[in-house]
Design a protein around this motif. Structure first.
Motif, PDB file in Angstrom:
ATOM      1  N   GLU A   1      35.621  32.380  32.767  1.00 31.01           N
ATOM      2  CA  GLU A   1      35.172  32.789  34.091  1.00 31.01           C
ATOM      3  C   GLU A   1      35.268  31.625  35.058  1.00 31.01           C
ATOM      4  O   GLU A   1      35.107  30.458  34.687  1.00 31.01           O
ATOM      5  CB  GLU A   1      33.734  33.299  34.022  1.00 31.01           C
ATOM      6  CG  GLU A   1      33.587  34.573  33.203  1.00 31.01           C
ATOM      7  CD  GLU A   1      32.167  35.091  33.203  1.00 31.01           C
ATOM      8  OE1 GLU A   1      31.285  34.450  33.810  1.00 31.01           O
ATOM      9  OE2 GLU A   1      31.933  36.150  32.573  1.00 31.01           O
ATOM     10  N   SER A   2      35.545  31.966  36.313  1.00 37.12           N
ATOM     11  CA  SER A   2      35.640  30.999  37.390  1.00 37.12           C
ATOM     12  C   SER A   2      34.536  31.296  38.394  1.00 37.12           C
ATOM     13  O   SER A   2      34.073  32.434  38.496  1.00 37.12           O
ATOM     14  CB  SER A   2      37.011  31.123  38.072  1.00 37.12           C
ATOM     15  OG  SER A   2      37.027  30.453  39.316  1.00 37.12           O
ATOM     16  N   PRO A   3      34.083  30.277  39.153  1.00 37.44           N
ATOM     17  CA  PRO A   3      33.126  30.559  40.224  1.00 37.44           C
ATOM     18  C   PRO A   3      33.658  31.611  41.200  1.00 37.44           C
ATOM     19  O   PRO A   3      32.888  32.310  41.848  1.00 37.44           O
ATOM     20  CB  PRO A   3      32.955  29.202  40.905  1.00 37.44           C
ATOM     21  CG  PRO A   3      33.239  28.207  39.830  1.00 37.44           C
ATOM     22  CD  PRO A   3      34.346  28.836  39.023  1.00 37.44           C
ATOM     23  N   VAL A   4      34.975  31.725  41.281  1.00 39.10           N
ATOM     24  CA  VAL A   4      35.624  32.789  42.062  1.00 39.10           C
ATOM     25  C   VAL A   4      36.115  33.825  41.060  1.00 39.10           C
ATOM     26  O   VAL A   4      37.072  33.571  40.325  1.00 39.10           O
ATOM     27  CB  VAL A   4      36.799  32.241  42.892  1.00 39.10           C
ATOM     28  CG1 VAL A   4      37.501  33.364  43.636  1.00 39.10           C
ATOM     29  CG2 VAL A   4      36.320  31.171  43.857  1.00 39.10           C
ATOM     30  N   PRO A   5      35.452  34.984  40.957  1.00 39.95           N
ATOM     31  CA  PRO A   5      35.783  35.951  39.910  1.00 39.95           C
ATOM     32  C   PRO A   5      37.258  36.309  39.798  1.00 39.95           C
ATOM     33  O   PRO A   5      37.768  36.507  38.689  1.00 39.95           O
ATOM     34  CB  PRO A   5      34.929  37.169  40.290  1.00 39.95           C
ATOM     35  CG  PRO A   5      33.761  36.591  41.012  1.00 39.95           C
ATOM     36  CD  PRO A   5      34.314  35.429  41.794  1.00 39.95           C
ATOM     37  N   ALA A   6      37.949  36.369  40.914  1.00 40.29           N
ATOM     38  CA  ALA A   6      39.362  36.755  40.885  1.00 40.29           C
ATOM     39  C   ALA A   6      40.228  35.761  40.127  1.00 40.29           C
ATOM     40  O   ALA A   6      41.358  36.079  39.745  1.00 40.29           O
ATOM     41  CB  ALA A   6      39.895  36.921  42.309  1.00 40.29           C
ATOM     42  N   LEU A   7      39.710  34.551  39.903  1.00 40.93           N
ATOM     43  CA  LEU A   7      40.497  33.514  39.228  1.00 40.93           C
ATOM     44  C   LEU A   7      40.124  33.356  37.764  1.00 40.93           C
ATOM     45  O   LEU A   7      40.430  32.339  37.144  1.00 40.93           O
ATOM     46  CB  LEU A   7      40.342  32.182  39.967  1.00 40.93           C
ATOM     47  CG  LEU A   7      40.902  32.158  41.394  1.00 40.93           C
ATOM     48  CD1 LEU A   7      40.710  30.787  42.023  1.00 40.93           C
ATOM     49  CD2 LEU A   7      42.376  32.561  41.416  1.00 40.93           C
ATOM     50  N   GLY A   8      39.473  34.360  37.204  1.00 40.64           N
ATOM     51  CA  GLY A   8      39.221  34.333  35.769  1.00 40.64           C
ATOM     52  C   GLY A   8      40.526  34.388  34.990  1.00 40.64           C
ATOM     53  O   GLY A   8      41.566  34.805  35.505  1.00 40.64           O
ATOM     54  N   THR A   9      40.473  33.968  33.728  1.00 41.66           N
ATOM     55  CA  THR A   9      41.665  33.954  32.873  1.00 41.66           C
ATOM     56  C   THR A   9      41.272  34.356  31.460  1.00 41.66           C
ATOM     57  O   THR A   9      40.235  33.930  30.952  1.00 41.66           O
ATOM     58  CB  THR A   9      42.301  32.551  32.829  1.00 41.66           C
ATOM     59  OG1 THR A   9      42.633  32.132  34.151  1.00 41.66           O
ATOM     60  CG2 THR A   9      43.567  32.548  31.971  1.00 41.66           C
ATOM     61  N   VAL A  10      42.101  35.169  30.829  1.00 42.38           N
ATOM     62  CA  VAL A  10      41.901  35.529  29.427  1.00 42.38           C
ATOM     63  C   VAL A  10      42.918  34.781  28.585  1.00 42.38           C
ATOM     64  O   VAL A  10      44.120  34.809  28.878  1.00 42.38           O
ATOM     65  CB  VAL A  10      42.042  37.045  29.201  1.00 42.38           C
ATOM     66  CG1 VAL A  10      41.967  37.371  27.709  1.00 42.38           C
ATOM     67  CG2 VAL A  10      40.956  37.799  29.953  1.00 42.38           C
TER      68      VAL A  10
ATOM     69  N   GLN B   1      44.334  41.456  37.362  1.00 47.56           N
ATOM     70  CA  GLN B   1      43.013  42.054  37.455  1.00 47.56           C
ATOM     71  C   GLN B   1      42.797  43.171  36.445  1.00 47.56           C
ATOM     72  O   GLN B   1      41.676  43.363  35.952  1.00 47.56           O
ATOM     73  CB  GLN B   1      42.778  42.568  38.881  1.00 47.56           C
ATOM     74  CG  GLN B   1      42.670  41.454  39.913  1.00 47.56           C
ATOM     75  CD  GLN B   1      41.578  40.447  39.567  1.00 47.56           C
ATOM     76  OE1 GLN B   1      40.427  40.806  39.360  1.00 47.56           O
ATOM     77  NE2 GLN B   1      41.947  39.177  39.507  1.00 47.56           N
ATOM     78  N   GLU B   2      43.830  43.911  36.109  1.00 47.85           N
ATOM     79  CA  GLU B   2      43.681  44.987  35.132  1.00 47.85           C
ATOM     80  C   GLU B   2      43.258  44.434  33.780  1.00 47.85           C
ATOM     81  O   GLU B   2      42.331  44.941  33.135  1.00 47.85           O
ATOM     82  CB  GLU B   2      44.987  45.770  34.992  1.00 47.85           C
ATOM     83  CG  GLU B   2      44.890  46.916  33.997  1.00 47.85           C
ATOM     84  CD  GLU B   2      46.187  47.698  33.871  1.00 47.85           C
ATOM     85  OE1 GLU B   2      46.242  48.634  33.054  1.00 47.85           O
ATOM     86  OE2 GLU B   2      47.146  47.372  34.599  1.00 47.85           O
ATOM     87  N   HIS B   3      43.926  43.358  33.338  1.00 45.66           N
ATOM     88  CA  HIS B   3      43.557  42.753  32.058  1.00 45.66           C
ATOM     89  C   HIS B   3      42.170  42.117  32.119  1.00 45.66           C
ATOM     90  O   HIS B   3      41.395  42.206  31.168  1.00 45.66           O
ATOM     91  CB  HIS B   3      44.593  41.707  31.644  1.00 45.66           C
ATOM     92  CG  HIS B   3      45.833  42.290  31.045  1.00 45.66           C
ATOM     93  ND1 HIS B   3      47.080  42.046  31.553  1.00 45.66           N
ATOM     94  CD2 HIS B   3      46.010  43.117  29.996  1.00 45.66           C
ATOM     95  CE1 HIS B   3      47.984  42.684  30.827  1.00 45.66           C
ATOM     96  NE2 HIS B   3      47.361  43.355  29.884  1.00 45.66           N
ATOM     97  N   LEU B   4      41.856  41.454  33.227  1.00 43.26           N
ATOM     98  CA  LEU B   4      40.540  40.833  33.348  1.00 43.26           C
ATOM     99  C   LEU B   4      39.441  41.880  33.216  1.00 43.26           C
ATOM    100  O   LEU B   4      38.432  41.664  32.530  1.00 43.26           O
ATOM    101  CB  LEU B   4      40.413  40.104  34.688  1.00 43.26           C
ATOM    102  CG  LEU B   4      41.321  38.888  34.905  1.00 43.26           C
ATOM    103  CD1 LEU B   4      41.043  38.266  36.269  1.00 43.26           C
ATOM    104  CD2 LEU B   4      41.134  37.854  33.807  1.00 43.26           C
ATOM    105  N   THR B   5      39.637  43.017  33.841  1.00 40.91           N
ATOM    106  CA  THR B   5      38.643  44.091  33.751  1.00 40.91           C
ATOM    107  C   THR B   5      38.545  44.629  32.332  1.00 40.91           C
ATOM    108  O   THR B   5      37.438  44.836  31.804  1.00 40.91           O
ATOM    109  CB  THR B   5      39.003  45.226  34.721  1.00 40.91           C
ATOM    110  OG1 THR B   5      39.011  44.720  36.061  1.00 40.91           O
ATOM    111  CG2 THR B   5      38.007  46.373  34.622  1.00 40.91           C
ATOM    112  N   GLN B   6      39.671  44.852  31.684  1.00 37.16           N
ATOM    113  CA  GLN B   6      39.676  45.391  30.323  1.00 37.16           C
ATOM    114  C   GLN B   6      38.949  44.468  29.348  1.00 37.16           C
ATOM    115  O   GLN B   6      38.120  44.925  28.550  1.00 37.16           O
ATOM    116  CB  GLN B   6      41.119  45.618  29.848  1.00 37.16           C
ATOM    117  CG  GLN B   6      41.827  46.774  30.527  1.00 37.16           C
ATOM    118  CD  GLN B   6      43.272  46.887  30.094  1.00 37.16           C
ATOM    119  OE1 GLN B   6      43.836  45.970  29.487  1.00 37.16           O
ATOM    120  NE2 GLN B   6      43.898  48.012  30.399  1.00 37.16           N
TER     121      GLN B   6
END
Length: 296
Positions: free
Chosen positions: A227-236, A250-255
């Motif tokens: 997770e990143s302080p900016v949610p859109a920049l999260g990474t799996v 974003q689709e993968h991050l949500t899944q």
């Protein structure tokens, strides 16, 4: 400035985010390049992470794309200005690029959320367990290569005990605590180490038991959600030997986020170590690991 032959994960991600913003705005690469005083080829290199972009031009482009999310823009600027220089560069010659990218990502994420069903997660492993795991997985590796791999993983673990550590949440399947590629004493010390790590206030460890009513994850491979302080920049990060291990759309991050939430719901309550004189009789993660220690 020459083009990067092998951009890092951070550099590729910055380019991908700029491309996503451009495409969302409806601008072509040629139009964006013209606006920023850059050629189309230059824009292509920026969006693939093969060359850097100055802060002024980055901010100008995000403005042109209609991005009003200041925290996101600031985070993109920080990604662009980061040097990537850290202890992990000492291992560039002996490990593949994805391992180096993983170490940098671990060092910068605000939270790590992971699921592992075969092994104890790397950041929670003891040195003996690491060595046994690597020796079993890479039988042709020399003792020196195995030692180097253990050293790298130990250096990565420092992120959990340093200043301002990230939040760390692991869901570990009970199967990982029954694997016999290590001896009973090594596994005993490994389980005891899990209990000790759970004493840290930022560390949460849950066990998913064999008796769980369901296995809700859609994915049959271990993964870490950074997770990143900016949610859109999260990474799996997906542990897979073939395809790219980093997912950022974003689709993968949500899944994966939803999968972790479901896993956490059906797993046992977190390890909450008791004073040494007390024994947990509850059906929780501590009770299960105490049982495993008893039967080892």
């Amino acid at each position: 400035m020459g083009l990067r032959a092998n951009p890092t994960q951070r550099q590729r991600r910055l380019g991908a985010e700029l491309r996503r913003l451009r495409e969302s705005s409806g601008m072509s690469a040629a139009e964006a390049g013209s606006f920023a005083g850059l050629g189309q080829a230059h824009m292509s290199h920026i969006e693939t992470g093969r060359t850097a972009i100055p802060e002024a031009k980055l901010r100008a482009l995000t403005t042109a794309y209609g991005c009003m999310d200041e925290p996101l823009v600031d985070a993109l600027v920080a990604m662009g200005q980061a040097t990537g220089k850290g202890w992990w560069l000492d291992f560039r010659e002996s490990l593949d690029a994805s391992a180096i990218d993983l170490a940098e990502l671990e060092a910068t994420a605000s939270a790590h959320r992971t699921f592992q069903w075969v092994y104890v997660p790397g950041l929670l492993q003891t040195p003996e367990y690491m060595y046994a795991l690597m020796r079993a997985g890479e039988p042709d590796a020399s003792p020196a290569e195995l030692d180097r791999g253990v050293e790298f993983r130990q250096r990565r673990q420092a992120v959990l005990v340093g200043d301002s550590p990230p939040i760390y949440h692991a869901v570990i399947h009970e199967a990982a605590l029954h694997m016999q590629f290590v001896g009973a004493e090594v596994m005993r010390r490994q389980i005891e180490h899990l209990v000790e790590m759970a004493r840290h206030p930022h560390v949460r460890i849950q066990i998913l038991p064999f008796a769980a009513p369901a296995y809700p994850a859609r994915f049959g491979t271990p993964f870490v959600f950074f997770e990143s302080p900016v949610p859109a920049l999260g990474t799996v990060y997906v542990e897979h030997p073939v395809s790219s291990p980093f997912l950022a759309d974003q689709e993968h991050l949500t899944q994966f986020a939803e999968a972790l939430d479901r896993l956490s719901t059906v797993a046992l309550p977190p390890l909450e170590p008791q004073p040494e004189s007390k024994f947990s009789a509850k059906k929780d993660s501590l009770g299960l690991v105490q049982h495993l220690l008893y039967i080892l």
